[in-house]
Motif scaffolding. Structure first.
Motif: not given
Length: 869
Positions: A789-812
């Motif tokens: 929402g603040s226009g920081d596309v690269a940061r948004a992508g990095t954070l989402l990738g990290a969140a996805q891995v956390v969910r995948e590796r913890t079964g969420l």
């Protein structure tokens, strides 16, 4: 070089170790090996060490001709082939090593080797002159080289100072130590500690302790080899494994020293005469079964002022002047970040296992396909060297996956082993049996009972399970088990925590199982943890929340064992009560799915259940996975649970069931917001009547979600703020994290990205502190929306990738989430910035959880570049 030229001399005329390798590729490895050689007071002979008035080929050939030992280091490169030559200098050096010259070859694991190097290594592998080992990094390489050179010195060079045609006088020179047939891995710290003590003139007695099969004998030999120059009077190795009478220890020592007993004086007198003026080291191996000889050993040290004793024993000798060093298992692999060949080989237990498998199956390779199985084998065997070696011996016929499948029957599977192992070490069972024969009856009984603990245990727990042992003193007996290395002790804060190796525990349980009181003792073990749950229940909702969550996490295995015993013995009421008291812990640590399965056994038992037990079981079976269960099964079950709690006067239980009922009504195929609101308002009133502030905060959050469902954003914000205030008063970190997360989303919907970021960051910090992975994932998703929402596309992508891995590796990854980030992500993906976003998301998927949290806490827009590429 012409014949008239002076001979090229090596830099040092001590025992010389020639090091062959490519230069730039293996610069770090060469430095590490040089340091290892110099630590043994040997002379490293290396191409870069010499002056250069001669052609390089002449230089290395001359150096090699004068060297005593060849060390070859190989990575991925074959090396430079000089003009007019057919082979590289690397291969030439190997070929020129003279017959009979000891050759130690070390190959870096992984990578893509150049074809000619692969061919050379294939020839070296088939050369019976050369030992062949793999290494992961310079540190491990240095450790291998030190150990192998020390062993080689003992095997081949102990007599080098005497003319070949004269016998060595064992009274004035070194007595040869047993040849170590395997390398020493993962023990550098312990070896250095022993060497440091043996190098201190004020230290006369060092005892290396640890359980059978842990590697005491192997380490003591390595340490003795490293200090041989400090003992010009020699090193004597005395194996006491076959000596059972303490009175026979002096005779065993005398025999090792070559003392002849023909009846012309007492053996004690001869022994004292033999050692009184010598600066020598006496290595006494396996002292534990003759520990009553300790006064005689101390007397010998008194009479021989230059004598030093290094003893290996499962228990300390308990004499004045003794310095003890405990030897534990090898370090285990860290699987928190997934399986990786490089990380796995950095763990000494994996390195040892792989090396031993290769001894049985030379073509074995650690690969991405088998690395996870190998890591799990090492963890299952607690990193115990003997267990790993016995398991590796089966690597000739079993793949790692097959071996892992059979580990539940390891006392059968690992019944073999190398024929040159002592009989008592052919299996771990025989090692443990041999050790427990040294215990008193009360110590043996305590050991058997302690086997009931599935993980670590405290002194309180040991006293609880040990109550009533005839003629037993729990503190003294536990101390004896610790001294005997059957139980290990470590301090955690202000508490002492004890543990047993899994193999010892299995043996203890085998002793307990056939006894008539086995069931009663298992009940007693469960009673301890049921009471612990009762103590923890309300502590988990206040300022000591983190402390109790960490303590319960340490007891995780015991908590599961307790639940399993209660279910297996159909103690449904106690099982349900136990599950209920630890609700917050199960939630934070992600065990609610297990609890649901346990409680399904209760509901499906067919037995008559009291109202409170059925209410609890219905709650856990219905509330945990409400998003995937059919409405016709879910809502009635939660309604019945609330009614049964109400009948029993359990207001908090009823209120919690009503919260879940409200969420189920909102998530049904035909959402019923009005009925959900009614259930949640009733829940809030019940929590307040009961004085249950933790539940009150949860009810307020859920009411806020109902308001958002109705698109009443300001009403939702008011509920979330109220929940946050309640959680803060209670000092409830979990409640604060949940309220902050929800509040953050309201701010996002209102366009207040700066305030939303603060909410998500604070929620992330709390969740990270609690090790609450679900909360971490939620916060990362919230920050993804803020960045987008603040226009920081690269940061948004990095954070989402990290969140996805956390969910995948913890079964969420399949759980529903209260998150609205996807609408922001979809907007980016439909824009020209989609490529930037996806590249950043790929980088974010390589972040470990702790790195992702640190990244998320950074504020500037350029930090996305810091994520790994």
């Amino acid at each position: 070089m012409s014949p008239a030229d002076p001979a090229i001399r090596t830099p040092d005329q001590r025992l010389r170790v020639f090091v062959s390798s490519t230069l730039r590729e293996l610069g770090s490895e060469r430095r590490a090996v040089r340091a290892a050689i110099e630590q043994l007071n040997l002379a490293p002979v290396m191409f870069e060490l010499g002056a250069r008035p001669h052609p390089p080929r002449d230089l290395y050939r001359a150096y090699l001709a004068q060297s005593d030992i060849f060390v070859g280091l190989y990575g991925e490169r074959y090396g430079w082939v000089a003009p007019g030559e057919d082979i590289s200098g690397l291969e030439d050096e190997y070929r020129l090593a003279r017959p009979g010259m000891p050759m130690l070859v070390y190959v870096k694991d992984g990578g893509e080797r150049e074809p000619r190097l692969a061919e050379l290594l294939e020839r070296i592998r088939g050369d019976d002159r050369a030992s062949y080992a793999y290494y992961a990094d310079p540190e491990q390489l240095a450790e291998l080289v030190r150990g192998d050179l020390a062993t080689l010195l003992a095997e081949r060079f102990t007599r080098a100072s005497s003319p070949a045609d004269e016998p060595v006088d064992s009274m004035d020179g070194t007595v040869e130590l047993p040849a170590a047939l395997t390398s020493l891995i993962g023990r550098e710290r312990e070896v250095e500690a022993v060497v440091e003590l043996l190098s201190d003139d004020d230290v006369r007695l060092v005892t290396l302790t640890g359980p059978g099969g842990i590697g005491k004998s192997r380490l003591s030999i390595d340490a003795a080899n490293r200090v041989h120059e400090r003992f010009p009077g020699g090193i004597a190795f005395v194996d006491l494994s076959s000596v059972t009478d303490p009175a026979l220890v002096p005779a065993a020592i005398a025999s090792a020293l070559g003392i002849i007993d023909i009846g012309d004086g007492t053996l004690d007198e001869k022994l004292r005469m033999a050692v009184r003026d010598r600066r020598m080291l006496l290595l006494l191996d396996n002292v534990e079964q003759v520990v009553d000889a300790a006064p005689a050993i101390r007397s010998l040290l008194t009479d021989a002022p230059h004598l030093t004793v290094l003893a290996t024993s499962r228990i300390l000798l308990r004499v004045s002047g003794e310095h003890g060093i405990e030897l534990g298992p090898l370090a285990l692999p860290d699987m928190r970040h997934g399986a990786s060949v490089g990380r796995a080989l950095a763990a000494p237990s994996v390195s040892l296992f792989v090396e031993r498998v290769r001894a049985a199956k030379p073509d074995f390779e650690l690969t991405e396909d088998n690395v996870e199985d190998v890591e799990r084998i090492c963890i299952a065997l607690d990193g115990v060297p003997l267990a790993l070696e016995l398991a590796a011996a089966r690597g000739r016929v079993l793949t790692p996956a097959e071996l892992l499948e059979r580990l539940d029957e390891r006392l059968l599977v690992l019944g073999g082993g190398l024929r040159d192992l002592p009989e008592r070490q052919r299996t771990i069972r025989s090692t443990i049996e041999w050790s427990t024969q040294l215990l008193t009856p009360s110590e043996q009984e305590l050991l058997a009972r302690l086997g009931l603990f599935a993980g670590g245990f405290t002194l309180d727990a040991a006293e609880w399970i040990g109550e009533g042992i005839p003629e037993g003193d729990i503190l003294d007996d536990l101390g004896a088990l610790v001294d005997g290395s059957l139980v290990r002790q470590q301090d955690r804060g202000d508490r002492a925590v004890f543990s047993m190796l899994s193999t010892v525990r299995e043996y203890a349980l085998d002793q307990l199982e056939p006894r008539p009181d086995s069931r009663a003792l298992r009940d007693r073990h469960a009673d301890y943890f049921v009471r612990l749950g009762e103590l923890a229940e309300f502590e988990l909702e206040g300022p000591t929340q983190l402390e109790w969550i960490n303590r319960l996490a340490e007891e995780g295995d015991n908590l599961r064992a307790t639940a399993r015993h209660l279910l297996d013995t159909r103690q449904w009421k106690t099982a349900a009560h136990f599950a209920w008291t630890l609700y917050v812990y199960w939630w934070v640590h992600g065990h609610l799915g297990e609890v649901q399965a346990w409680m399904r056994e209760v509901v499906d038992s067919g037995d008559e259940l009291d109202d409170l037990t059925r209410a609890t079981a219905l709650y856990f079976t219905r509330a945990i996975a409400f998003w995937r269960d059919p409405d016709e099964w879910l809502v009635p079950g939660l309604g019945e649970s609330a009614a049964l709690f109400r009948r029993e006067g359990e207001r908090s239980g009823e209120a919690l069931a009503l919260i879940s009922l409200g969420l189920a009504l909102l998530g049904s195929r035909e959402p019923d917001a009005a009925r959900a609101d009614e259930a949640l308002e009733a829940s809030l009133s019940l929590f307040r009547e009961a004085g249950d502030t933790w539940g009150e905060a949860m009810a307020l959050v859920t009411l806020g979600r109902v308001a958002l469902f109705r698109q009443d954003v300001h009403a939702a914000l008011a509920r979330f703020d109220e929940s946050l205030a309640v959680a803060k008063r209670q000092h409830d970190d979990l409640g604060e994290a949940i309220a902050l997360h929800h509040r953050g989303w309201v701010e996002v919907l209102l366009g207040g990205f700066d305030v939303a970021r603060e909410c998500f960051e604070e929620s992330l910090a709390n969740s990270d502190r609690l090790h609450h992975d679900e909360g971490v994932a939620y916060a990362l998703e919230g920050l993804t929306a803020v960045a987008a929402g603040s226009g920081d596309v690269a940061r948004a992508g990095t954070l989402l990738g990290a969140a996805q891995v956390v969910r995948e590796r913890t079964g969420l990854y399949n759980a529903p989430s209260f998150s609205f980030h996807q609408q922001y992500v979809d907007g980016i993906l439909a824009s020209p910035a989609a490529g930037t976003f996806e590249a950043a998301r790929a980088r974010g998927r390589h972040l470990h959880v702790e790195d992702a949290v640190a990244f998320a806490m950074q504020r500037n827009g350029a930090d996305a570049a810091a994520a790994p590429s």
